[in-house]
Enzyme design. Structure first.
Site, mmCIF file in Angstrom:
data_model
loop_
_atom_site.group_PDB
_atom_site.id
_atom_site.type_symbol
_atom_site.label_atom_id
_atom_site.label_comp_id
_atom_site.label_asym_id
_atom_site.label_seq_id
_atom_site.Cartn_x
_atom_site.Cartn_y
_atom_site.Cartn_z
ATOM 1 N N GLU A 52 -58.979 4.255 41.853
ATOM 2 C CA GLU A 52 -60.123 5.242 42.263
ATOM 3 C C GLU A 52 -61.203 4.442 42.703
ATOM 4 O O GLU A 52 -61.960 4.873 43.708
ATOM 5 C CB GLU A 52 -60.517 5.744 40.741
ATOM 6 C CG GLU A 52 -59.419 6.745 40.276
ATOM 7 C CD GLU A 52 -58.642 5.664 39.046
ATOM 8 O OE1 GLU A 52 -58.358 6.199 37.959
ATOM 9 O OE2 GLU A 52 -58.213 4.681 39.441
ATOM 10 N N ALA A 164 -7.851 -7.020 40.252
ATOM 11 C CA ALA A 164 -7.122 -7.701 39.151
ATOM 12 C C ALA A 164 -6.994 -9.083 39.042
ATOM 13 O O ALA A 164 -7.045 -9.671 37.962
ATOM 14 C CB ALA A 164 -5.683 -7.126 39.002
#
Length: 363
Positions: A52, A164
């Site tokens: 702001e 794997a």
């Protein structure tokens, strides 16, 4: 619809503070007069000007019939900067549109009350959900002193993170890997387990995109991190934490890591595993870490899910099927009716992959 249009613009401005303002919130502001934006601002850096004030400071004078749009309630307390409500009141603006109330106990409606007490009309809740979403990490941290935890998983179509034989480079596309670096630039820290460090020797820095690199956190109960690893040798460049069993804090292994620039934190163990909630409490309250991206293996992922520590799940799914391999978690099989449920809040294509952003149901 007019309010939503300008609030979306304020949201876009707020995102410019990504990766620079934490543990403060991202906030955007636009001042509109007669249907035209005459000033805009955003919170750009921690400790710097609030959105702001940034917007107001660009105007020599402010029309009293202008409207100020801001994504988060203006602050009403003295922190690193003076209260934003004072600047708004002094400007003479008579209408403020707020996306969402600030959950910070020092604010939490007080900013809105102060503005109204000075004759300012305040409209609250425009694009409320969107304004909360961009500050979800801030909201959790300011209300609980715990970091917001994002678990990132790169997986195959059949849910595997490695083949794997343990190989995992590269399951997902180059575009997905770039997205991971963007995620790192958004958060305060990246967390992993010692198993991942031993297997991959990662850096967990930000590369190929703009943004600062996060702190690095290693869950390493026995302080066994190799002093020659990438994370150890770059600890003076990027804050790096080793989180160990509290019984190891006074050990020679912990002292060795401190000597080369790492921060060693202790946490109690529960059934042989570190108490992650206690660890997150220390990181959030003592080190002001508001957001964590987790890049880890199945063991740590399982602990995080089992302990309900994951606030957001980022699944990066590659269009391949690995077959036999390593799943990304070791949770026990559950009946569908009893399995934890997640809401998919976003989905998009990145390169050849599909990315899902999920949050727990009822979160």
């Amino acid at each position: 619809m007019r309010h939503e249009h300008w609030m979306r613009h304020a949201l876009d401005l707020a995102l410019r503070g990504t990766g620079r303002v934490s543990p403060n919130p991202r906030v955007g502001c636009v001042i509109v007069h007669e249907g035209v934006a005459i000033a805009e601002g955003w919170h750009a850096v921690f400790g710097g000007m609030h959105a702001e004030v940034h917007a107001l400071s660009s105007l020599a004078s402010v029309p009293s019939d202008a409207t100020l749009y801001v994504t988060l309630e203006p602050c009403s307390h003295h922190g690193k900067t003076p209260p934003c409500v004072n600047a708004i009141i002094a400007s003479g603006i008579k209408h403020v549109v707020v996306g969402t109330i600030d959950p910070n106990p020092n604010v939490a409606g007080k900013g809105i009350d102060t503005l109204r007490a000075h004759g300012v009309q305040v409209t609250v809740g425009v694009l409320h959900d969107e304004c909360q979403w961009i500050n979800r990490a801030f909201i959790k941290h300011i209300t609980s002193h715990l970091p917001y935890v994002i678990l990132k998983v790169a997986q195959s179509l059949d849910g595997k993170i490695a083949a794997a034989d343990g190989t995992s480079k590269w399951i997902t596309s180059e575009a997905s890997r770039r997205r991971v670096h963007e995620l790192r630039a958004e958060v305060d820290a990246v967390l992993t387990g010692i198993g991942t460090v031993r297997a991959d020797d990662p850096l967990f820095t930000v590369r190929d995109v703009e943004g600062r690199s996060p702190a690095r956190i290693i869950v390493d109960a026995q302080c066994s991190l190799d002093p020659t690893s990438h994370l150890a040798t770059t600890a003076l460049e990027h804050p790096t934490f080793v989180c160990c069993d509290e019984a190891m804090i006074a050990s020679h292994a912990a002292a060795r890591l401190r000597d080369i620039g790492l921060v060693v934190l202790g946490a109690p163990s529960v059934q042989g595993r570190l108490d992650l909630r206690a660890l997150f409490s220390t990181l959030g309250s003592e080190h002001q870490i508001a957001s964590i991206l987790v890049e880890c293996g199945p063991r740590l992922a399982t602990s995080l899910l089992h302990g309900h520590h994951v606030d957001e799940l980022r699944l990066h799914i590659a269009p391949i099927i690995l077959g036999a391999g390593f799943a990304w978690n070791d949770l026990p099989s559950m009946a569908p009716a009893l399995a934890p449920r997640w809401n998919i809040v976003a989905q998009d294509h990145v390169g050849t992959d599909v990315h899902l952003t999920c949050v727990p149901v009822n979160a």
